[in-house]
Every structure is written in structure tokens, then in C-alpha cells.
Design a protein around this motif. Structure first.
Motif, mmCIF file in Angstrom:
data_model
loop_
_atom_site.group_PDB
_atom_site.id
_atom_site.type_symbol
_atom_site.label_atom_id
_atom_site.label_comp_id
_atom_site.label_asym_id
_atom_site.label_seq_id
_atom_site.Cartn_x
_atom_site.Cartn_y
_atom_site.Cartn_z
ATOM 1 N N SER A 1 0.798 -1.224 0.000
ATOM 2 C CA SER A 1 0.000 0.000 0.000
ATOM 3 C C SER A 1 0.831 1.273 0.000
ATOM 4 O O SER A 1 0.273 2.358 -0.166
ATOM 5 C CB SER A 1 -0.934 0.022 1.221
ATOM 6 N N ASP A 2 2.144 1.183 0.195
ATOM 7 C CA ASP A 2 2.951 2.396 0.339
ATOM 8 C C ASP A 2 3.945 2.596 -0.792
ATOM 9 O O ASP A 2 4.768 3.512 -0.734
ATOM 10 C CB ASP A 2 3.702 2.368 1.678
ATOM 11 N N THR A 3 3.904 1.759 -1.836
ATOM 12 C CA THR A 3 4.828 1.907 -2.954
ATOM 13 C C THR A 3 4.110 1.611 -4.265
ATOM 14 O O THR A 3 3.092 0.911 -4.292
ATOM 15 C CB THR A 3 6.040 0.958 -2.824
ATOM 16 N N ARG A 4 4.653 2.169 -5.341
ATOM 17 C CA ARG A 4 4.237 1.816 -6.696
ATOM 18 C C ARG A 4 5.290 0.903 -7.314
ATOM 19 O O ARG A 4 6.461 0.947 -6.947
ATOM 20 C CB ARG A 4 4.078 3.066 -7.567
ATOM 21 N N HIS A 5 4.856 0.083 -8.265
ATOM 22 C CA HIS A 5 5.762 -0.864 -8.894
ATOM 23 C C HIS A 5 5.683 -0.722 -10.414
ATOM 24 O O HIS A 5 4.708 -0.192 -10.955
ATOM 25 C CB HIS A 5 5.437 -2.293 -8.468
ATOM 26 N N GLU A 6 6.709 -1.218 -11.095
ATOM 27 C CA GLU A 6 6.818 -1.023 -12.537
ATOM 28 C C GLU A 6 5.704 -1.705 -13.306
ATOM 29 O O GLU A 6 5.207 -1.180 -14.289
ATOM 30 C CB GLU A 6 8.164 -1.560 -13.033
ATOM 31 N N CYS A 7 5.352 -2.903 -12.897
ATOM 32 C CA CYS A 7 4.370 -3.720 -13.624
ATOM 33 C C CYS A 7 4.815 -3.878 -15.082
ATOM 34 O O CYS A 7 4.041 -3.672 -16.026
ATOM 35 C CB CYS A 7 2.980 -3.091 -13.539
ATOM 36 N N LYS A 8 6.070 -4.228 -15.259
ATOM 37 C CA LYS A 8 6.667 -4.379 -16.579
ATOM 38 C C LYS A 8 6.255 -5.711 -17.185
ATOM 39 O O LYS A 8 6.313 -6.751 -16.522
ATOM 40 C CB LYS A 8 8.191 -4.290 -16.454
#
Length: 506
Positions: A291-298
Motif C-alpha cells: 500500500s505504500d509503494t508503486r511498482h513497474e508492472c513491466k
């Protein structure tokens, strides 16, 4: 000039007076504390109403960080109106992978899927130990196969060679079958994404999915493979893959502590501690979701899986069945009573409240529309609907794709119960109620008249469709495929048969 601090009584008075045109809200809504954690400034939530009182919108239509504060006189945008951008977690060269095969019912991530993605993120970021390094060297396949994969396939240049075991960083790979409709994949903790999409994945074919997963596992050699221990097919697919890899599987996993896992036993009455395994079937609430980070989702290039060869007299489905030795055949859709579907799993809900004046018309509308019936607490307390049909925090939490609220003003408990619904339609006479504020589409007026007009429109469309269908049959254009889909230009959807594990959720 003196360094003494001098008070400005006028400035302090303006800071206390929220109605003053020069008043500027103090502080941001979300700030980072000294430890790096996000801290919320509760005094910055809300907006000033026309009567000068502070109001907080709890309808759920917007997050708390989007609530409006009174803007400064110079017209600049306040800090509370700016959407908080989470820090980006980026893994350029992962040393290993944590593979998560989500259920992805209707192409969306459930709370169960998000919990498992949180567990995978924990496994990918926790410090490596000697035992973890030994488990990594074993892998899900033997060392010889792992060396061959590292030589033949270069995925993000991650092989783990020459890297200190204590400094290894992993990436979470999420696997979806069929189309993806989820919009917030970056905030779910997904570093890499693999999507097997095609007509063959729209039906129940566990052998085909297991074969595709087997090729993917041999390609990326994940350190751990996580499945949701659910009835949507995750537990069955995890056991099939474990049998194909000739390895053990841990079921009912609900906690991971280093190299030890805790599994539920004896119908959830006892805890069983055992060494960590490569394949785990995790329960709900096994870990906090990301809930506290975004990810690349590559997007990760999936292994090239050629289609099976078709004989001249064979269809693609028959070729797939013969190639993968499928022992289960999808028989297509089966009509069920919408009220037989569990309210928490229904995709289309027609819910009634205190504004309903004709309950017979309400039941008739639900039957015509094919919707599962729901109700507010007031309707249940008055005896119009049974207790199991109550929607809300004190009843059932629903996650429907479409939720129609008829005559429901929107109490806070009810709004909490429908917070996860994708689309909300409100029918109400009060255009300022909380349900109308939360709804994506609102119809203001008497519920009885609106439902009557809706039923008339549905009957009219059904009559036109029947006439078109009759004309197509008379012209000899009827085929073996579904004529409804051909006339409307729709793609036929095939659900699971009743003997399949996830059939009761179709």
C-alpha cells in the motif's frame, strides 16, 4: 535587526479564522515522518461548506487525499487537492523471481490476490540468509535445468551470479489468465506481468494452464511459487503444477517467518510449523497488501507456446483437448437463479431500501434483469427482505461489477459494504444524499416510476430481439453457434460447468 521572535496578531487571527479570504490551510494532508512512514494530517481533511462548517465526504466517491480544503485568495491549488504520488519501487536486474498465479476472477484482483502479492513482496525484499541461499540453489527444478535456462534465456539480466547472498533482490511476477480488467496493477506490488490471453483460457482447462505454467517456470526458475488457496481454481492448479514438477506443496499457509512457514490444520484449529517450500498455497490475510509503494508492472515476455496442430475436421478446442490430454470438458453456460448466488460473490446486484414502495415490482425487476437481490438494513429490519440479503458493514460486503441502489440514502455502514463495487447506480428522490454522491450514474425521481420505465424498455428491446431472431430463423440463417451473440455482435462467453471447482462463482 533584532533576532527576537515577534508575534503578528493579525496573521494569527487569520490563521484561526477559516472564513477569512486570506486564510491558507496549514500543512499537507500526507507527510513523511522522521522514520520515512507516511503520516496523515487529520486537520487537513475535508472542506468548508457554505455555512462555514467543516464537512468531510465519507461517501467513498473520492479518497481522503482528494477532499477539498478552502483555497487561498491567490487561487493557487492547495496541498490537499494534489494527489499523493507513492514512491516507485523499481527492480532493474532481479536476482530471482517470486511467481504469483492470481485467481483474477473477471480480470480483477481480489483481496485474496492482493494479500498474496504482499506476501510475495515480503519474500522478494527480505534479507537473504544461508538457508535461503541453499533453497535458492535448489530451485523449483534441478540445478542442471536451471543452468540451461540461465544460458538460453536472459530475463532482465538476472542470474544471481557473483552477487552477495545477503544483497539479493527479487522481483514479483504476477500471472494472469485471460483478459485483464484491473486498473491499479502498479499499486498491488507487481514488478513483472505475464498475461496468457486467448479464447482457450475463457473456459475451464486446467491441463492447458498447468502446461503453460510449467514452461514459464522452466524459463524464469522462480525461487517460490504462490497460489491462492481458494475455490476459484488456484489450489487445484497449484497441486497440479507441484505434481508435474515432482515437488512438495504447502497448503493453508497463513504466515511466513524467515525459513519457516505456519499452516492451518485441523479445520483451522491448530498451527503447523514446517520448513518453507517452493510451492505454497496461501490463505487470505496471510500478509498485509502492498500500500505504500508503486511498482513497474513491466510486461515480461512469456514463453512462446505454439498452438497445437489441427486436423482438417478438428476445431481448435478439440486440438487442444487432444494435445494436452484434457480429461475435463467445458460444457458451457448453465442458467442459475441469481438469488442462489452468494451475495458476496454476485456480479450484478439490485438492492432496495426505505424508498421502495412496491416490493412486488422490485422482485419482478430483479428477475427480469437477472440481478441478485440485496437490501439495506432499514428494509431488513422492517421485514421486507431476509437478513442474509443485508448489504453493508453489519451485513455482507459486496464486490459487484454493477450495484443498483434503489431508494437507499447511503448510511455509513452501507457505504462501507459497497466500497469495492466497480460501478454504482443510484435511484433516489434526494439528489444530495450520500448514495448519489457515491454513484457513477444517478436517476433522480420516484423509484416506482423509474423501475416501471426500465422494465418497459427491457421488454421493448426483448420484443425487437425476438422478432429479429425469428426472422433469422425463417431465412434459414440459424447456425449451431449462439444466435444471440451473432445478432448482437457479441463474443460468446463460456463459463465453467457445475462440476468444476469455480462453477458456483460463474
Amino acid at each position: 535587526m533584532s533576532n527576537l521572535f515577534r508575534r503578528d496578531p493579525r496573521a494569527q487571527w487569520i490563521a484561526r479564522n477559516r472564513l477569512h479570504p486570506l486564510h491558507v490551510p496549514e500543512g499537507q494532508l500526507v507527510q513523511r515522518g522522521p522514520t520515512g512512514l507516511l503520516r496523515k494530517n487529520v486537520h487537513a481533511i475535508g472542506f468548508i461548506g457554505p455555512n462555514g462548517l467543516k464537512r468531510i465526504d465519507r461517501s467513498g466517491a473520492a479518497g481522503s487525499f482528494k477532499q477539498l480544503n478552502r483555497q487561498p485568495a491567490q487561487g493557487s491549488k492547495s496541498a490537499a487537492q494534489e494527489e499523493i504520488v507513492l514512491p516507485l519501487h523499481k527492480v532493474a536486474n532481479p536476482d530471482f523471481y517470486i511467481l504469483v498465479v492470481v485467481d483474477g476472477v473477471s480480470g480483477r484482483l481480489s483481496s485474496h490476490d492482493r494479500d498474496i502479492l504482499g506476501l510475495a513482496h515480503k519474500l522478494a525484499t527480505q534479507p537473504a540468509t544461508i538457508e535461503n541461499d541453499a533453497a535458492f540453489d535448489k530451485g523449483t527444478v534441478d540445478n542442471e535445468a536451471r543452468i540451461d535456462v540461465d544460458v538460453d534465456v536472459d530475463l532482465d539480466a538476472g542470474a544471481g551470479a557473483g552477487v552477495d547472498p545477503g544483497e539479493r533482490t527479487g522481483a514479483v511476477v504476477a500471472v494472469f489468465f485471460d483478459a485483464i480488467t484491473e486498473e491499479k496493477l502498479d499499486t498491488a506490488g507487481i514488478d513483472r506481468l505475464v498475461n496468457f490471453e486467448g479464447n482457450e483460457y475463457q473456459q475451464y482447462n486446467p491441463e492447458k494452464r498447468c502446461a503453460d505454467l510449467y514452461k514459464l517456470v522452466n524459463q524464469i526458475n522462480p525461487k517460490h511459487i504462490l497460489f491462492p488457496d481458494s475455490i476459484h481454481g488456484g489450489s487445484d492448479l497449484g497441486r497440479r503444477l507441484a505434481a508435474k514438477l515432482s515437488t512438495t506443496v504447502a497448503a493453508n499457509v497463513w504466515k511466513v517467518n524467515g525459513n519457516q512457514i505456519v499452516c492451518r490444520g485441523s479445520a483451522g484449529k491448530t498451527d503447523i510449523t514446517r520448513p518453507i517450500t517452493n510451492i505454497m498455497l496461501a490463505l487470505e490475510e496471510c500478509n498485509e497488501p502492498v500500500s505504500d509503494t508503486r511498482h513497474e508492472c513491466k510486461v515480461l515476455e512469456q514463453p512462446l507456446i505454439p498452438l497445437p496442430k489441427q486436423a482438417p475436421d478438428q476445431t481448435l478446442e478439440q486440438a487442444i483437448t487432444n494435445t494436452y490430454e484434457q480429461k475435463i470438458t467445458d460444457l458451457g453456460n448453465e442458467s442459475v437463479n441469481p438469488n442462489d448466488i452468494n451475495l458476496a460473490e454476485a456480479g450484478f446486484i439490485l438492492s432496495g431500501g426505505n424508498g421502495i414502495t412496491d416490493w412486488d415490482q422490485f422482485h419482478h425487476a430483479a428477475a427480469i434483469l437477472g440481478a441478485t437481490e440485496g437490501a439495506s438494513r432499514v428494509a431488513v429490519d422492517d421485514g421486507f427482505m431476509p437478513r442474509e440479503r443485508q448489504v453493508g458493514a453489519t451485513g455482507t460486503w459486496v464486490t459487484a461489477k454493477v450495484y443498483i441502489a434503489v431508494g437507499i440514502s447511503g448510511a455509513i455502514q452501507h457505504m462501507q459494504g459497497i466500497a469495492q463495487c466497480e460501478k454504482v447506480i443510484a435511484i433516489n428522490t434526494d439528489d444530495s444524499c450520500d448514495m448519489v454522491k457515491r454513484a457513477d450514474l444517478s436517476a433522480i425521481g420516484d423509484s416506482q416510476e423509474i423501475l416501471a420505465a426500465l422494465l418497459a424498455l427491457v421488454n421493448e428491446q426483448n420484443g425487437d430481439f425476438k422478432r429479429d431472431l425469428k426472422g433469422a430463423v425463417d431465412d434459414g440463417q440459424k447456425k449451431e453457434s449462439n444466435p444471440t451473440s451473432e445478432l448482437l455482435g457479441l463474443k460468446q462467453h463460456r463459463a465453467t460447468p457445475k462440476n468444476a471447482p469455480e462453477a458456483q462463482h460463474a
